[in-house]
Design a protein around this motif. Sequence first.
Motif, PDB file in Angstrom:
ATOM      1  N   GLN A   1      -0.596   7.485   3.358  1.00 28.77           N
ATOM      2  CA  GLN A   1       0.572   7.788   2.208  1.00 28.77           C
ATOM      3  C   GLN A   1       1.184   9.154   2.399  1.00 28.77           C
ATOM      4  OE1 GLN A   1       1.765   5.402  -0.212  1.00 28.77           O
ATOM      5  NE2 GLN A   1       3.456   6.663   0.149  1.00 28.77           N
ATOM      6  N   ASN A   2       0.332  10.049   2.864  1.00 29.36           N
ATOM      7  CA  ASN A   2       1.006  11.481   3.002  1.00 29.36           C
ATOM      8  C   ASN A   2       1.787  11.457   4.396  1.00 29.36           C
ATOM      9  OD1 ASN A   2      -0.648  12.401   1.106  1.00 29.36           O
ATOM     10  ND2 ASN A   2      -2.227  13.415   2.237  1.00 29.36           N
TER      11      ASN A   2
ATOM     12  N   ASP B   1       0.797  -1.311   0.059  1.00 25.97           N
ATOM     13  CA  ASP B   1       0.072   0.022  -0.104  1.00 25.97           C
ATOM     14  C   ASP B   1       0.903   1.385   0.120  1.00 25.97           C
ATOM     15  OD1 ASP B   1      -2.714  -1.257  -0.081  1.00 25.97           O
ATOM     16  OD2 ASP B   1      -2.444  -1.684   2.119  1.00 25.97           O
ATOM     17  N   THR B   2       1.968   1.302   0.679  1.00 25.26           N
ATOM     18  CA  THR B   2       2.673   2.654   0.768  1.00 25.26           C
ATOM     19  C   THR B   2       4.281   2.254   0.309  1.00 25.26           C
ATOM     20  OG1 THR B   2       3.820   1.725   3.067  1.00 25.26           O
ATOM     21  CG2 THR B   2       1.750   2.925   3.119  1.00 25.26           C
TER      22      THR B   2
ATOM     23  N   LYS C   1     -10.417   5.062   0.766  1.00 27.77           N
ATOM     24  CA  LYS C   1      -9.408   5.583  -0.465  1.00 27.77           C
ATOM     25  C   LYS C   1      -8.883   6.713   0.230  1.00 27.77           C
ATOM     26  CE  LYS C   1      -9.134   7.395  -5.014  1.00 27.77           C
ATOM     27  NZ  LYS C   1      -9.724   7.533  -6.382  1.00 27.77           N
ATOM     28  N   ALA C   2      -9.700   7.717   1.080  1.00 28.37           N
ATOM     29  CA  ALA C   2      -9.248   9.120   1.970  1.00 28.37           C
ATOM     30  C   ALA C   2      -8.138   8.352   2.838  1.00 28.37           C
ATOM     31  CB  ALA C   2     -10.334   9.767   2.243  1.00 28.37           C
TER      32      ALA C   2
ATOM     33  N   ASP D   1      -6.352   5.645   2.851  1.00 29.02           N
ATOM     34  CA  ASP D   1      -5.253   5.231   2.462  1.00 29.02           C
ATOM     35  C   ASP D   1      -4.282   6.455   1.843  1.00 29.02           C
ATOM     36  OD1 ASP D   1      -6.094   2.732   2.382  1.00 29.02           O
ATOM     37  OD2 ASP D   1      -6.691   2.337   0.316  1.00 29.02           O
ATOM     38  N   THR D   2      -4.896   7.564   1.334  1.00 26.35           N
ATOM     39  CA  THR D   2      -4.330   8.800   0.908  1.00 26.35           C
ATOM     40  C   THR D   2      -3.596   9.494   2.060  1.00 26.35           C
ATOM     41  OG1 THR D   2      -5.679   8.974  -0.812  1.00 26.35           O
ATOM     42  CG2 THR D   2      -4.264  11.132  -0.047  1.00 26.35           C
ATOM     43  N   TYR D   3      -4.389   9.276   3.038  1.00 27.22           N
ATOM     44  CA  TYR D   3      -3.696   9.896   4.502  1.00 27.22           C
ATOM     45  C   TYR D   3      -2.641   9.192   4.941  1.00 27.22           C
ATOM     46  CZ  TYR D   3      -3.509  10.996   9.540  1.00 27.22           C
ATOM     47  OH  TYR D   3      -3.497  11.535  10.794  1.00 27.22           O
TER      48      TYR D   3
ATOM     49  N   GLU E   1      -2.471  18.484   7.043  1.00 26.43           N
ATOM     50  CA  GLU E   1      -3.479  17.211   6.744  1.00 26.43           C
ATOM     51  C   GLU E   1      -4.795  17.779   7.635  1.00 26.43           C
ATOM     52  OE1 GLU E   1      -2.708  14.347   5.032  1.00 26.43           O
ATOM     53  OE2 GLU E   1      -1.058  15.770   4.596  1.00 26.43           O
TER      54      GLU E   1
END
Length: 267
Positions: free
Chosen positions: A162-163, A112-113, A155-156, A158-160, A213
Amino acid sequence: DQRDEWLLVVDEETRQVVHCNKRTPGGGEDGAYCVRCLHRLPIQPRLLEWNGAERYQVWELEEEGERGSCYRIISFPIEWKERPSCVHIVMDITVEKMNARHLNNQEYHDVDTGVRNRLFLDEFMGRVLQEKVDFTLCYLDLEGVEEINATRGRKAGDTYIQNFVDAVRKHFRNSDTFARVKDDKFCLVLSGSVKHLIERKMSEIAAAFQRDEEKIFKHRCSFNFGIVEVNGETNTMTLDELLDRAEVPIRISKRQRRKMEMDFDFF
């Protein structure tokens, strides 16, 4: 010291080590340290057998076994105190080889990352603990993932995550080991005793991460961290025990914050 490169001089006639510039962590020579070094360098008989008639050679030796160390050696003959001798410049390239083997191996990456995963961390730390080198371990606990997943979708979330990974990774070297331990927990390992440096860096990263964030997700976005500085010579803890030790300040911080929130709600 515990550097990755050192010089070994072998008398060509007696096949004995007559000079080694490897030192104890305090900087002085110590016979006991040399005995430990012999234990850590089982390839030494191969060095003692090297024939100076070969004039110059760059070669690699690897210990047997799954976790064997790997060395790159530059060897050449010289006169040492008026005696024919051989010099061996020995470089420990174990981590370099390990990273090269695993670079494109998805088995050792979090899908994932893109960072290292627990399998890689277990193997890497097995080597570090075996070699008894000093290192600093930082355990990171990302908060807010469940809330973002619940309110804005997976999805949000996962974005968090990754950020967060990007925010941490860009402040450290590629040679530093950064791995996802599980879910929202990560681990960073740096060589040497650098606790104060990591504390300062992580505090700066945490402040910037929370500011940036929370503008995006409109939730509490933060992470906690705990740091353990490890003396390789005296350490007796396993990786799991070190992670538990590093998590102690994280648990304390969470309890304190929950208590403050409860007190605030009461009033």
